[in-house]
Design a protein around this motif. Structure first.
Motif, mmCIF file in Angstrom:
data_model
loop_
_atom_site.group_PDB
_atom_site.id
_atom_site.type_symbol
_atom_site.label_atom_id
_atom_site.label_comp_id
_atom_site.label_asym_id
_atom_site.label_seq_id
_atom_site.Cartn_x
_atom_site.Cartn_y
_atom_site.Cartn_z
ATOM 1 N N ASP A 102 0.842 -1.194 0.000
ATOM 2 C CA ASP A 102 0.000 0.000 0.000
ATOM 3 C C ASP A 102 0.876 1.242 0.000
ATOM 4 N N VAL A 103 0.463 2.262 -0.750
ATOM 5 C CA VAL A 103 1.191 3.532 -0.789
ATOM 6 C C VAL A 103 0.783 4.350 0.431
ATOM 7 N N LEU A 104 1.762 4.707 1.259
ATOM 8 C CA LEU A 104 1.502 5.463 2.481
ATOM 9 C C LEU A 104 1.701 6.956 2.299
ATOM 10 N N ALA A 105 2.657 7.339 1.431
ATOM 11 C CA ALA A 105 2.941 8.759 1.201
ATOM 12 C C ALA A 105 3.630 8.923 -0.149
ATOM 13 N N VAL A 106 3.495 10.120 -0.712
ATOM 14 C CA VAL A 106 4.105 10.447 -2.004
ATOM 15 C C VAL A 106 4.770 11.811 -1.899
ATOM 16 N N THR A 107 5.950 11.934 -2.494
ATOM 17 C CA THR A 107 6.615 13.231 -2.599
ATOM 18 C C THR A 107 7.093 13.402 -4.033
ATOM 19 N N THR A 108 7.117 14.631 -4.511
ATOM 20 C CA THR A 108 7.507 14.919 -5.891
ATOM 21 C C THR A 108 8.694 15.869 -5.905
ATOM 22 N N ILE A 109 9.641 15.574 -6.781
ATOM 23 C CA ILE A 109 10.762 16.475 -7.028
ATOM 24 C C ILE A 109 10.492 17.130 -8.368
ATOM 25 N N GLU A 110 10.258 18.435 -8.325
ATOM 26 C CA GLU A 110 9.904 19.188 -9.526
ATOM 27 C C GLU A 110 11.159 19.653 -10.253
ATOM 28 N N VAL A 111 11.124 19.546 -11.581
ATOM 29 C CA VAL A 111 12.219 20.028 -12.417
ATOM 30 C C VAL A 111 11.768 21.320 -13.087
ATOM 31 N N ASN A 112 12.557 22.374 -12.895
ATOM 32 C CA ASN A 112 12.287 23.678 -13.495
ATOM 33 C C ASN A 112 13.492 24.111 -14.313
ATOM 34 N N TRP A 113 13.285 25.092 -15.200
ATOM 35 C CA TRP A 113 14.362 25.585 -16.050
ATOM 36 C C TRP A 113 14.518 27.080 -15.897
ATOM 37 N N VAL A 114 15.757 27.536 -16.103
ATOM 38 C CA VAL A 114 16.020 28.971 -16.101
ATOM 39 C C VAL A 114 15.560 29.565 -17.431
#
Length: 132
Positions: free
Chosen positions: A107-119
């Protein structure tokens, strides 16, 4: 005068109670943390590299794993633990999510996202036809 004092006390207590409820909600949501949660590359489409520290504060002791959301690839597992850390060598040209799962039930207990941005974002040039 007495009614103003009672009103002030009631308002203070209600604010204190709402603050405590918000703090409890934050604690239950904050199981999986990634720092930094954003990665910045110079140009759009380029791979972004970062050393990400993932911290887990599970609600109870158990067997847990961290995996990548899209590929379902398991990165690391821990047995009989409730708090642990993982260092992730992040490299991607798009945002990625990571999940904390229970090893037994999956079961998935938690989710985190690493966002990619550009200059600098890639801009498409308009082509104009000229006769003269």
């Amino acid at each position: 005068m007495f009614s103003k004092l009672i009103t002030w006390i009631v308002l203070s207590l209600s604010m204190l109670l709402s603050y405590q409820l918000q703090a409890q909600e934050i604690e239950t949501v904050g199981i999986l943390h990634a720092v930094p949660s954003k990665c910045v590359a110079l140009n759009q489409g380029r791979t972004c590299y970062a050393d990400v520290k993932v911290t887990v504060n599970a609600p109870s002791e158990g067997d847990y794993c961290i995996r990548e959301s899209l590929s379902k690839k398991i990165l690391q597992c821990w047995a009989k633990a409730d708090t642990f850390k993982y260092e992730l060598d992040f490299s991607s040209d798009e945002s990625l999510s990571y999940e904390l799962i229970s090893k037994k039930s999956r079961d998935v207990l938690a989710v985190t996202t690493i966002e990619v941005n550009w200059v600098h974002k890639v801009k498409t040039k308009k082509r104009r036809w000229r006769l003269f």
